[in-house]
Design an enzyme around this catalytic site. Structure first.
Site, PDB file in Angstrom:
ATOM      1  N   SER A 142       0.875  -1.179   0.000  1.00 33.32           N
ATOM      2  CA  SER A 142       0.000   0.000   0.000  1.00 33.32           C
ATOM      3  C   SER A 142       0.908   1.223   0.000  1.00 33.32           C
ATOM      4  O   SER A 142       2.089   1.129   0.379  1.00 33.32           O
ATOM      5  CB  SER A 142      -0.843  -0.015   1.284  1.00 33.32           C
ATOM      6  OG  SER A 142      -1.487   1.214   1.479  1.00 33.32           O
ATOM      7  N   TYR A 155      -1.388  -0.868  10.452  1.00 28.98           N
ATOM      8  CA  TYR A 155      -1.558  -1.174   9.012  1.00 28.98           C
ATOM      9  C   TYR A 155      -0.272  -0.797   8.270  1.00 28.98           C
ATOM     10  O   TYR A 155       0.247  -1.574   7.463  1.00 28.98           O
ATOM     11  CB  TYR A 155      -2.767  -0.409   8.461  1.00 28.98           C
ATOM     12  CG  TYR A 155      -3.064  -0.667   6.996  1.00 28.98           C
ATOM     13  CD1 TYR A 155      -3.708  -1.836   6.585  1.00 28.98           C
ATOM     14  CD2 TYR A 155      -2.712   0.256   6.020  1.00 28.98           C
ATOM     15  CE1 TYR A 155      -3.984  -2.078   5.241  1.00 28.98           C
ATOM     16  CE2 TYR A 155      -2.983   0.028   4.673  1.00 28.98           C
ATOM     17  CZ  TYR A 155      -3.620  -1.144   4.287  1.00 28.98           C
ATOM     18  OH  TYR A 155      -3.883  -1.366   2.949  1.00 28.98           O
TER      19      TYR A 155
END
Ligand code: NAP
Length: 253
Positions: A142, A155
């Site tokens: 990401s 995350y």
């Protein structure tokens, strides 16, 4: 067809980027092992693939579980004879809060699914690829794996880790003709993004990408197809943004 006779195991294949990639890979000739924690959504992906004339199987697996991950790889290899492409896509967004507010259980859950899950898929698929002296691994990181964002500590940590794991595998297993690359999606319109933003998708905010639109699962699927295919046979260890230009810098007016 770019993936004729290949076998692709795709995790998180019941939704979003995973489903979009499974459909495209199948149209390009691959047999698809569609794995997801939600067996019904994986089965729906299989139905969609079969309705377009492709071949696929659904596997229920929690990628964070060593037993499930091993069984997932074994089931795919048993049904289709081997695994040529492993696409570790499943992940969860985790809690949106500052680091001290994350519970131990939340931390372990996010790291378990996003980072350990990615490693477990490789751990069990690599011996098959080594025996074949061939394989393509795609891991999904990401932009949060390149740059920290407030409220996303665990995350981000998981997605930074996915890049490290990918590059370690690329340098360790290149001698077996196994390639490992990391896809870095920007904002892609999937159920995950709708959970995070509701109706206010990122293009209407200050985070709009230079290309001025939110990405679609197909945008990531096409990049993944390239990286998984022979067209990318000298490409390994890369970090490949599919982000409409966000990572290039602040957008112009
Ligand atoms: P998504 O729509 O939520 O799809 C993720 C899929 O993974 C869902 O089917 C989910 O099942 C499944 N899953 C969750 N936990 C699992 C587990 N433990 N084992 C197996 N499957 C599990 O998300 P997406 O947006 O397509 O995301 C795909 C990948 O892209 C992820 O790695 C994500 O971090 C990355 N990414 C997405 C964006 C974006 O803008 N969409 C941006 C950057 C990176 P349930 O729905 O039942 O939980």
């Amino acid at each position: 067809m770019k993936l004729a006779d290949k076998v692709a195991l795709i995790t998180g294949a019941g939704s979003g980027i995973g489903r979009g990639s499974a459909l495209l890979f199948a149209r390009e000739g691959a047999r698809i092992a569609a794995a997801d924690i939600d067996e019904q959504s994986a089965a729906q992906t299989v139905d969609l693939i079969e309705s377009q004339g492709g071949r696929a199987m659904a596997i229920r697996a929690d990628v964070s579980s060593p037993d499930d991950a091993q069984a997932m790889v074994e089931a795919a290899a048993r049904r289709f004879g081997t695994i040529d492409i492993l696409y570790n896509n499943a992940a969860i967004e985790g809690p949106i809060c500052f680091a001290a507010q994350i519970s131990v259980a939340q931390f372990d859950h996010v790291i378990g699914v996003n980072l350990r899950g990615t490693w477990l898929g490789m751990k069990y698929a690599l011996p098959i690829m080594m025996a074949n002296r061939s394989g393509a691994i795609l891991n999904v990181s990401s932009l949060a794996g390149l740059r920290a964002t407030p409220g996303g500590a665990v995350y981000c940590a998981s997605k930074f880790g996915v890049i490290a794991l990918t590059q370690a595998v690329a340098i360790e297993y290149g001698k077996y003709n196994i390639r490992a690359n990391c896809i870095v999606p920007g904002w892609i319109e999937t159920p995950m993004v709708h959970r995070l933003f509701g109706a206010t998708l990122p293009p209407s905010s200050a985070t709009a990408p230079p290309l001025r639109r939110i990405g679609q699962p197909q945008d990531v699927a096409r990049a993944a197809l390239f990286l998984a295919s022979e067209d990318a046979n000298y490409i390994t260890g890369t970090v490949f943004p599919v982000d409409g230009g966000i990572n290039a810098g602040d957008r112009g007016p």
